[in-house]
Scaffold this active site. Structure first.
Site, mmCIF file in Angstrom:
data_model
loop_
_atom_site.group_PDB
_atom_site.id
_atom_site.type_symbol
_atom_site.label_atom_id
_atom_site.label_comp_id
_atom_site.label_asym_id
_atom_site.label_seq_id
_atom_site.Cartn_x
_atom_site.Cartn_y
_atom_site.Cartn_z
ATOM 1 N N GLY A 89 -25.741 1.577 -27.221
ATOM 2 C CA GLY A 89 -26.412 2.727 -27.820
ATOM 3 C C GLY A 89 -27.608 3.201 -27.002
ATOM 4 O O GLY A 89 -27.713 2.955 -25.799
ATOM 5 N N ASP A 112 -21.455 0.115 -35.545
ATOM 6 C CA ASP A 112 -20.114 0.720 -35.497
ATOM 7 C C ASP A 112 -18.979 -0.294 -35.491
ATOM 8 O O ASP A 112 -17.838 0.063 -35.784
ATOM 9 C CB ASP A 112 -19.976 1.595 -34.254
ATOM 10 N N GLU A 124 1.189 3.706 2.068
ATOM 11 C CA GLU A 124 1.880 4.010 3.315
ATOM 12 C C GLU A 124 3.198 3.251 3.425
ATOM 13 O O GLU A 124 4.196 3.782 3.943
ATOM 14 C CB GLU A 124 0.990 3.653 4.513
ATOM 15 N N SER A 171 -22.734 7.285 -37.174
ATOM 16 C CA SER A 171 -22.390 8.086 -35.992
ATOM 17 C C SER A 171 -20.930 8.489 -35.950
ATOM 18 O O SER A 171 -20.514 9.194 -35.028
ATOM 19 C CB SER A 171 -22.730 7.299 -34.719
ATOM 20 N N ARG A 214 -6.716 2.669 -26.911
ATOM 21 C CA ARG A 214 -5.619 2.774 -27.884
ATOM 22 C C ARG A 214 -4.931 4.126 -27.738
ATOM 23 O O ARG A 214 -5.569 5.144 -27.486
ATOM 24 C CB ARG A 214 -6.149 2.598 -29.321
ATOM 25 N N HIS A 223 0.829 -1.194 0.000
ATOM 26 C CA HIS A 223 0.000 0.000 0.000
ATOM 27 C C HIS A 223 0.873 1.257 0.000
ATOM 28 O O HIS A 223 2.088 1.199 0.219
ATOM 29 C CB HIS A 223 -0.930 -0.009 1.203
ATOM 30 N N GLU A 241 -20.833 2.498 -23.564
ATOM 31 C CA GLU A 241 -20.675 3.399 -24.699
ATOM 32 C C GLU A 241 -21.847 3.359 -25.675
ATOM 33 O O GLU A 241 -21.721 3.839 -26.800
ATOM 34 C CB GLU A 241 -19.365 3.091 -25.420
ATOM 35 N N ALA A 291 -26.723 9.612 -33.620
ATOM 36 C CA ALA A 291 -26.467 9.127 -34.975
ATOM 37 C C ALA A 291 -27.473 9.763 -35.923
ATOM 38 O O ALA A 291 -28.539 10.234 -35.503
ATOM 39 C CB ALA A 291 -26.565 7.602 -35.049
#
Length: 371
Positions: free
Chosen positions: A304, A205, A57, A173, A212, A55, A302, A167
């Site tokens: 739809g 999509d 500390e 989109s 990335r 940890h 993410e 979209a």
């Protein structure tokens, strides 16, 4: 207990900055930073780098050595007082001769929950807690939610036009928002345990759901597709052989032909049928929270619109992040949320806005549900 000073708040801010260095790597543990100060000088500091390692500390005490005696420790989260993967940090602080401990947030973990502060006080260590407490709690909002509910913290991310469309009427989109907003999303993916989309987004999509071009180290997230009818093509990029693994939640039985093919390709298949032939989202999140070998403590959704609406209607959204682009798509575009069946605007879920953040031409708006 004496009051905190501006000096205490300044050192706690440094500890919070240290804690941030563990973002994306500590789950299922919280992010924690620690600074040891003596005679106005830093004698040791550290942060928790990942689960299973010492940890914050401990790293600070190692750096300080004998200089820790008589020092003040600034720790963003209450020191633990139990044996887990590592020994109790309270005992290490006491043994080192630290005379004062300033804490940002108390630990909601039932194994800690004030016991660390009590142990320090009993040993004669002066304790102050709640210094930059709001910031300290926000730092570990996902951990705190998971440790108290055993369900992952759900962040719903949307990229919308000014008029709330995700979209065009054709389903296109890419790209509503600009490069800065898209880079921000990749950072968000690297910060969570799992990234989730619905079948409509997976088909339209074909996202990879992987972070990335994100600097630094981070744990690759689990990729989750909600596909009630197993309609997403088997060659979808989300099912590719990337680190972190892939999972599909479906209402179909797990011995359905498509499920067997996915399983043979290394994709985990969970059959979680709910009402109206849909996936039981509450059951899914509960199971993710108990996932092995490590629980899923945070999920980035993410899209739809159908999945976003279903999560919102079920009260399963813990944070809403909207990237708004300066463009109008029009009423024939795809709405950000599926139908909620409201009789009046006042019946809708309410949120509390944070200060907006510019992302070049776009705007990031963060909101938390009012519960």
């Amino acid at each position: 207990m004496s009051a905190a000073s501006d000096v205490d708040r300044a050192w706690m801010a440094r500890a919070l900055a240290l804690a941030e260095r563990g973002r994306g790597r500590t789950s299922p543990n919280p992010m924690v930073g620690a600074v040891l100060v003596k005679d106005g000088q830093v004698v040791g500091e550290g942060f928790h780098p990942r689960a299973g390692e010492p940890h914050a500390e401990v790293f600070a005490l190692r750096e300080a050595g004998a200089r820790a005696r008589g020092a003040t420790a600034y720790v963003t989260l209450e020191p633990c007082n139990h044996h887990g993967r590592t020994p109790p940090c309270t005992e290490a602080l006491i043994a080192a001769g630290v005379t004062r401990v300033v804490v940002g947030a108390t630990d909601p973990n039932p194994l800690v929950a004030g016991r660390g502060l009590d142990r320090l006080s009993i040993a004669g260590v002066a304790v102050i807690h709640g210094v930059l407490g709001d910031e300290a709690h926000r730092l570990n909002e996902a951990f705190e939610h998971w440790i108290t509910t055993r369900r992952p913290f759900v962040t719903l991310k949307l990229a919308t036009s000014i008029d709330g469309r995700i979209a065009a009427h054709t389903g296109a989109s890419q790209w509503i928002t600009g490069p800065a907003a898209r880079a921000r999303v990749h950072r968000m993916r690297a910060d969570v345990d799992a990234v989730m989309v619905g079948s409509g987004t997976a088909r339209a999509d074909d996202p990879r759901l992987t972070p990335r071009d994100v600097p630094g180290e981070w744990n690759p997230p689990l990729r989750v597709v909600i596909d009630s009818s197993l309609s997403v093509p088997l060659h979808a990029k989300a099912y590719g052989p990337a680190p972190g693994g892939a999972l599909v939640a479906t209402a179909k039985p797990d011995d359905a032909p498509a499920a067997k093919v996915l399983a043979a390709r290394g994709v985990t298949v969970w059959s979680l049928p709910g009402a109206n032939g849909k996936v039981d989202l509450t059951a899914l999140l509960t199971r993710l929270g108990a996932h092995t070998p490590e629980p899923i403590t945070s999920v980035l959704v993410e899209g739809g619109g159908v999945l976003a609406g279903a999560l919102l209607a079920a009260g399963l959204v813990d944070k809403l992040v909207t990237h708004v682009a300066p463009v109008v798509i029009g009423g024939d575009g795809k709405p950000a949320f599926g139908a909620l069946g409201l009789a009046a605007p006042a019946d809708g879920p309410r949120f509390r806005f944070e200060a907006p953040v510019p992302l070049d031409d776009d705007l990031e708006i963060v909101a938390y549900p009012v519960r």
